[in-house]
Design a protein around this motif. Structure first.
Motif, PDB file in Angstrom:
ATOM      1  N   PHE A  10       0.597  -1.390  -0.213  1.00  0.00           N
ATOM      2  CA  PHE A  10       0.330  -0.096  -0.124  1.00  0.00           C
ATOM      3  C   PHE A  10       0.943   0.912   0.283  1.00  0.00           C
ATOM      4  N   LEU A  11       1.957   1.087   0.912  1.00  0.00           N
ATOM      5  CA  LEU A  11       2.136   2.330   0.941  1.00  0.00           C
ATOM      6  C   LEU A  11       3.421   2.078  -0.215  1.00  0.00           C
ATOM      7  N   VAL A  12       4.235   2.527  -1.055  1.00  0.00           N
ATOM      8  CA  VAL A  12       4.374   2.374  -2.598  1.00  0.00           C
ATOM      9  C   VAL A  12       3.622   2.568  -3.333  1.00  0.00           C
ATOM     10  N   VAL A  13       2.678   2.769  -3.080  1.00  0.00           N
ATOM     11  CA  VAL A  13       1.460   2.973  -4.665  1.00  0.00           C
ATOM     12  C   VAL A  13       2.029   4.095  -4.723  1.00  0.00           C
ATOM     13  N   ASP A  14       1.804   5.016  -6.510  1.00  0.00           N
ATOM     14  CA  ASP A  14       1.616   6.310  -6.132  1.00  0.00           C
ATOM     15  C   ASP A  14       1.551   7.116  -5.168  1.00  0.00           C
ATOM     16  N   LYS A  15       0.144   7.425  -5.067  1.00  0.00           N
ATOM     17  CA  LYS A  15      -0.117   8.219  -4.248  1.00  0.00           C
ATOM     18  C   LYS A  15      -1.101   8.044  -3.529  1.00  0.00           C
ATOM     19  N   PRO A  16      -0.322   7.352  -1.803  1.00  0.00           N
ATOM     20  CA  PRO A  16      -1.330   6.547  -0.863  1.00  0.00           C
ATOM     21  C   PRO A  16      -2.165   7.333   0.175  1.00  0.00           C
ATOM     22  N   GLY A  17      -1.884   8.821  -0.572  1.00  0.00           N
ATOM     23  CA  GLY A  17      -3.585   9.469   0.069  1.00  0.00           C
ATOM     24  C   GLY A  17      -4.110   9.259   0.632  1.00  0.00           C
ATOM     25  N   ALA A  18      -5.143   9.234  -0.336  1.00  0.00           N
ATOM     26  CA  ALA A  18      -6.456   8.448   0.145  1.00  0.00           C
ATOM     27  C   ALA A  18      -7.103   7.222   0.715  1.00  0.00           C
ATOM     28  N   GLY A  19      -6.337   6.607   0.438  1.00  0.00           N
ATOM     29  CA  GLY A  19      -6.255   5.410   1.497  1.00  0.00           C
ATOM     30  C   GLY A  19      -5.941   5.745   2.838  1.00  0.00           C
ATOM     31  N   VAL A  20      -4.848   7.028   2.568  1.00  0.00           N
ATOM     32  CA  VAL A  20      -4.553   6.793   4.120  1.00  0.00           C
ATOM     33  C   VAL A  20      -6.047   7.814   4.800  1.00  0.00           C
ATOM     34  N   SER A  21      -6.034   8.245   4.667  1.00  0.00           N
ATOM     35  CA  SER A  21      -7.414   8.884   4.714  1.00  0.00           C
ATOM     36  C   SER A  21      -8.794   8.374   5.479  1.00  0.00           C
ATOM     37  N   LEU A  22      -8.582   6.767   4.371  1.00  0.00           N
ATOM     38  CA  LEU A  22      -9.600   6.313   4.485  1.00  0.00           C
ATOM     39  C   LEU A  22      -9.620   5.279   6.285  1.00  0.00           C
ATOM     40  N   LEU A  23      -7.585   5.212   5.970  1.00  0.00           N
ATOM     41  CA  LEU A  23      -7.637   4.299   7.884  1.00  0.00           C
ATOM     42  C   LEU A  23      -8.046   5.161   8.508  1.00  0.00           C
TER      43      LEU A  23
END
Length: 412
Positions: free
Chosen positions: A214-227
């Protein structure tokens, strides 16, 4: 089936076309499934090829044995047989359905003759598609193609069922949100928030493996926001506090390597490098990675404390933060807490004059012991004193270092 480039079709036929012919000739179905189908519809080629069939493992192993150079059957009790033919690696799994105990992530597997049963057990609708060979018929009972086009993340079964069965899917939802630009539907996000605590039954190793992807996808920000919104991040780091201080956008600003992304994620909640190590060790992150992450966090904290720009102060700061200088600057800049311009300018000037390597003294322990006629702690104390002189006064030649040690010996 439309929507797939002819070159991508040709590539897949080259890799598994002859294998599909063997299954069909033997009277079995042959479907490529999951990520490879999703990627084809996105105009990408997938390195891994997952295949599902109504053939049982014994029949599958026999066909693969005739086709491949090597066959492995460690997953046979779950219906999966692997094989390699040249540089092509495949896994073929018998259609199956799964049932889970409430307190376990280990499924009870039941083989099925229907491809639809197999697709229903998968994590998200965009992964619940199959292409039948050789007809190229798309099997899409849960509207995965439509969801992919609309940018929707949904589950083939109800999300409460999907996430209760395998809670790691909640974390995977963050990766798919970020990596494929998908938006979780309301039911998915609500289910993650309600079931976040079930992540506790998932092994730390599996969580680390998913976070590493997860952390190395191009832009993980949207996923972190979901977490953050769902509280799942607190389940990943139960020892951490103030997880709301994490800024998802920062992870999109730094380079997509695992160490830098971990540091950017943890810096707001774990300024102490020992806490960083503790959090990552708890997730079974390799020490080679956790040590680097802790080093960047420690360097960032030290760099924030630099005020004086005289050469001695700058040397001492660089001595403390190397080799993590650049990473610490990038992290602080991303969080809007970059060092003052005069500090950065002083660092650049000194590095231009004295180099970017770690500071060293020109004598080793054996040479010092011979000069002072002693061993043990006295040698270490003298080396420390030499380093202090180096940091205060600048580069030191070997002759100058010898003279200093002899002078100290005389005066002491």
């Amino acid at each position: 089936m439309d929507g797939i480039a002819q070159s991508d079709r040709d590539d897949l036929v080259h890799r598994v076309g002859s294998l599909s012919e063997r299954f069909v000739a033997a009277g079995w179905g042959f479907f490529v499934v999951g990520g490879v189908v999703r990627d084809l519809l996105l105009g990408k080629r997938s390195g891994d090829i997952d295949i599902t069939t109504d053939a049982h493992p014994r029949e599958t192993a026999s066909i693969l044995g005739d086709w491949g150079d090597a066959v492995w059957d460690q997953g046979a009790r779950f219906g999966t047989i692997g094989a390699r033919c040249g540089d092509i690696v495949v896994e073929v799994t018998t259609h199956r359905s799964e049932q889970y105990e409430q307190t376990s992530r280990k499924p009870q597997v039941k083989f099925s003759g229907a491809i639809e049963d197999d697709l229903a057990r998968r994590d998200f609708t965009v992964n619940s598609m199959a292409i039948e060979f050789p007809s190229w018929r798309l099997v899409d009972p849960f509207n995965g193609r439509e969801h992919l086009e609309q940018g929707v993340l949904s589950t083939p079964l109800g999300p409460r069922t999907a996430f209760s069965e395998d809670p790691l899917r909640m974390l995977r939802a963050a990766r798919f949100t970020a990596g494929y630009g998908l938006t979780p539907d309301d039911e998915v996000e609500e289910a993650i928030a309600n079931l976040a605590e079930r992540l506790a039954i998932v092994s730390k190793e599996r969580i680390n493996d998913e976070m590493s992807k997860f952390l190395v996808v191009d832009k993980p920000g949207a996923g972190v926001s979901l977490l953050q919104r769902t509280g799942l991040i607190q389940q990943i780091f139960p020892e951490a506090s103030n997880c709301e201080a994490i800024r998802p956008d920062v992870l999109d600003l730094v380079k997509p390597d695992l160490v830098t992304r971990w540091a950017s994620l943890l810096w707001p909640v774990a300024r102490n490098p020992e806490l960083v190590r503790s959090l990552l060790n708890d997730l079974r992150v390799p020490k080679s990675i956790s040590s680097q992450v802790a080093g960047i966090v420690a360097a960032s904290e030290r760099l924030m404390q630099v005020v004086d720009v005289d050469p001695s102060s700058i040397r001492r700061a660089l001595h403390a933060i190397r080799p993590n200088t650049a990473s610490a600057v990038v992290l602080l800049e991303a969080y809007g807490q970059a060092p003052p311009d005069e500090v950065l300018a002083a660092m650049h000037r000194l590095e231009a004059e004295e180099g970017t390597q770690r500071f060293k003294v020109p004598l080793d322990g054996f040479e010092v012991a011979e000069l002072i006629g002693k061993e043990g702690p006295d040698v270490g104390a003298t080396l420390t004193r030499l380093m202090e002189h180096r940091l205060d006064s600048g580069p030191l030649s070997k002759e100058e270092a010898i003279a200093l040690v002899l002078d100290w010996k005389t005066k002491d």
